[in-house]
Design a protein around this motif. Structure first.
Motif, PDB file in Angstrom:
ATOM      1  N   THR A 133      -5.895  23.567   1.651  1.00 38.56           N
ATOM      2  CA  THR A 133      -7.052  23.551   2.115  1.00 38.56           C
ATOM      3  C   THR A 133      -7.903  25.037   1.976  1.00 38.56           C
ATOM      4  O   THR A 133      -7.230  26.079   2.452  1.00 38.56           O
ATOM      5  CB  THR A 133      -7.415  22.756   3.209  1.00 38.56           C
ATOM      6  OG1 THR A 133      -7.018  23.508   4.417  1.00 38.56           O
ATOM      7  CG2 THR A 133      -6.734  21.456   3.166  1.00 38.56           C
ATOM      8  N   TYR A 134      -9.163  25.093   1.907  1.00 33.17           N
ATOM      9  CA  TYR A 134      -9.834  26.397   2.101  1.00 33.17           C
ATOM     10  C   TYR A 134      -9.779  26.837   3.428  1.00 33.17           C
ATOM     11  O   TYR A 134      -9.601  27.984   3.668  1.00 33.17           O
ATOM     12  CB  TYR A 134     -11.106  26.135   1.505  1.00 33.17           C
ATOM     13  CG  TYR A 134     -11.390  26.239  -0.111  1.00 33.17           C
ATOM     14  CD1 TYR A 134     -10.825  27.320  -0.874  1.00 33.17           C
ATOM     15  CD2 TYR A 134     -12.179  25.119  -0.718  1.00 33.17           C
ATOM     16  CE1 TYR A 134     -11.140  27.022  -2.084  1.00 33.17           C
ATOM     17  CE2 TYR A 134     -12.296  25.259  -2.213  1.00 33.17           C
ATOM     18  CZ  TYR A 134     -11.608  26.119  -2.897  1.00 33.17           C
ATOM     19  OH  TYR A 134     -11.850  26.365  -4.255  1.00 33.17           O
ATOM     20  N   TRP A 135     -10.342  25.745   4.344  1.00 32.81           N
ATOM     21  CA  TRP A 135     -10.350  26.224   5.681  1.00 32.81           C
ATOM     22  C   TRP A 135      -9.050  26.678   6.359  1.00 32.81           C
ATOM     23  O   TRP A 135      -9.079  27.216   7.388  1.00 32.81           O
ATOM     24  CB  TRP A 135     -10.961  24.840   6.359  1.00 32.81           C
ATOM     25  CG  TRP A 135      -9.984  23.968   6.634  1.00 32.81           C
ATOM     26  CD1 TRP A 135      -9.779  22.489   5.951  1.00 32.81           C
ATOM     27  CD2 TRP A 135      -9.326  23.704   7.738  1.00 32.81           C
ATOM     28  NE1 TRP A 135      -9.065  21.738   6.579  1.00 32.81           N
ATOM     29  CE2 TRP A 135      -8.559  22.128   7.758  1.00 32.81           C
ATOM     30  CE3 TRP A 135      -8.921  24.158   8.740  1.00 32.81           C
ATOM     31  CZ2 TRP A 135      -7.736  21.583   8.339  1.00 32.81           C
ATOM     32  CZ3 TRP A 135      -7.990  23.813   9.889  1.00 32.81           C
ATOM     33  CH2 TRP A 135      -7.297  22.559   9.631  1.00 32.81           C
ATOM     34  N   GLY A 136      -7.898  26.006   5.930  1.00 36.59           N
ATOM     35  CA  GLY A 136      -6.486  26.585   6.458  1.00 36.59           C
ATOM     36  C   GLY A 136      -6.429  28.022   6.011  1.00 36.59           C
ATOM     37  O   GLY A 136      -5.914  28.716   7.069  1.00 36.59           O
ATOM     38  N   ILE A 137      -6.425  28.210   4.696  1.00 36.08           N
ATOM     39  CA  ILE A 137      -6.244  29.687   4.589  1.00 36.08           C
ATOM     40  C   ILE A 137      -7.121  30.708   4.995  1.00 36.08           C
ATOM     41  O   ILE A 137      -6.997  31.908   5.537  1.00 36.08           O
ATOM     42  CB  ILE A 137      -6.176  29.905   3.044  1.00 36.08           C
ATOM     43  CG1 ILE A 137      -5.827  31.393   2.661  1.00 36.08           C
ATOM     44  CG2 ILE A 137      -7.431  29.757   2.406  1.00 36.08           C
ATOM     45  CD1 ILE A 137      -4.291  31.848   2.944  1.00 36.08           C
ATOM     46  N   ILE A 138      -8.520  30.270   5.333  1.00 34.70           N
ATOM     47  CA  ILE A 138      -9.682  30.905   5.813  1.00 34.70           C
ATOM     48  C   ILE A 138      -9.368  31.285   7.444  1.00 34.70           C
ATOM     49  O   ILE A 138      -9.375  32.324   7.734  1.00 34.70           O
ATOM     50  CB  ILE A 138     -11.254  30.292   5.576  1.00 34.70           C
ATOM     51  CG1 ILE A 138     -11.384  30.403   3.908  1.00 34.70           C
ATOM     52  CG2 ILE A 138     -11.885  30.959   6.409  1.00 34.70           C
ATOM     53  CD1 ILE A 138     -12.729  29.607   3.888  1.00 34.70           C
TER      54      ILE A 138
END
Length: 271
Positions: A133-138
């Motif tokens: 997910t984007y939010w996980g890596i962000i």
């Protein structure tokens, strides 16, 4: 003597510049050669071969990877700059033992190798459904980038005269309002430094995307470049072409912000 000293400095500067430019030259020659060309990487190709760039964009999934890298980098840098500035302000302005301990902890966290925390981070992200997910890596990139941001901002804010905020408070500004109206506009140089340093780190990050972004449609540019190498085969020419494409945005941003970057680095190192 002064003339000889200037000549010596110029020679040293040229030698250092060559050491930095030679890898780029080899990268360019490799990207412009076909795989069948086995000549030395030092020799510039007689005919320019652009198929490597086409292959990198179409077969290597570089467009999707570029899109993912842009989203992750832009959002991460914005959050790092915003939280870093607002956190550093009270740490720099309110001189207490607690704030001093917090600043020392921030510097200490910068010394911890990121990979030493990979296993517990991966376990936590798996439990909360943040893998791929984007939010996980962000969240991970913001967490890793905040210590440097807070350190640079706190040192820079310490160099800003307190008289400016006292004058604003006399005019009726609260502490919060004086920060956003008086201090924040003065943070452009250090903000450029934070944007470049953290942006390059996020853009070039390989270790966390490798484990957190496991599906092909979520891969970043670093993963796209590495995809040209495998145990059975490798395409060094296409990898060089994709690497050249990947560094273009970073170079453009640096050229636009280089004056503020240098000023921010110098001012942040004063304290």
């Amino acid at each position: 003597m002064k003339k000889k000293s200037n000549i010596l400095r110029s020679v040293v500067a040229i030698v250092i510049s060559l050491f930095h430019l030679i890898p780029f030259y080899i990268l360019i020659t490799t990207a412009l050669k076909p795989m069948t060309d086995l000549s030395s990487r030092w020799i510039f190709p007689k005919e320019i071969h652009l198929e490597n760039f086409t292959y990198a964009l179409e077969k290597g999934g570089l467009i999707t990877a570029m899109y993912n890298s842009i989203i992750i980098t832009v959002i991460s840098v914005l959050i790092i700059a915003l939280i870093g500035a607002t956190t550093a302000y009270p740490l720099a302005r309110i001189k207490t033992k607690t704030n001093s301990v917090v600043l020392n902890l921030v510097v200490a966290v910068m010394m911890i190798p990121p990979l030493s925390m990979l296993v517990p981070l991966y376990s936590l992200l798996t439990k909360i459904g943040a893998i791929n997910t984007y939010w996980g890596i962000i969240v991970i990139t913001v967490t890793m980038g905040l210590p440097l941001s807070i350190f640079l901002y706190s040192n820079f804010i310490s160099t800003i005269p307190v008289d400016l905020e006292e004058a604003a408070s006399i005019d009726g500004c609260s502490r919060f309002k004086s920060f956003y109206k008086v201090v924040l506009p003065l943070l452009k140089p250090v903000t450029a430094t934070v944007v470049i340093l953290t942006g390059v780190n996020v853009w070039n990050d390989f270790q966390f995307p490798l484990y957190i972004l496991q599906v092909p449609e979520m891969k970043t540019l670093t993963l796209a470049v590495s995809s040209f190498f495998s145990q059975n085969s490798s395409n060094l020419n296409a990898a060089a072409a994709s690497a050249l494409i990947a560094i273009i945005p970073v170079v453009i941003i640096y050229l636009l912000l280089q004056k503020q970057f240098v000023q921010g680095m110098v001012d942040s190192a004063i304290k």
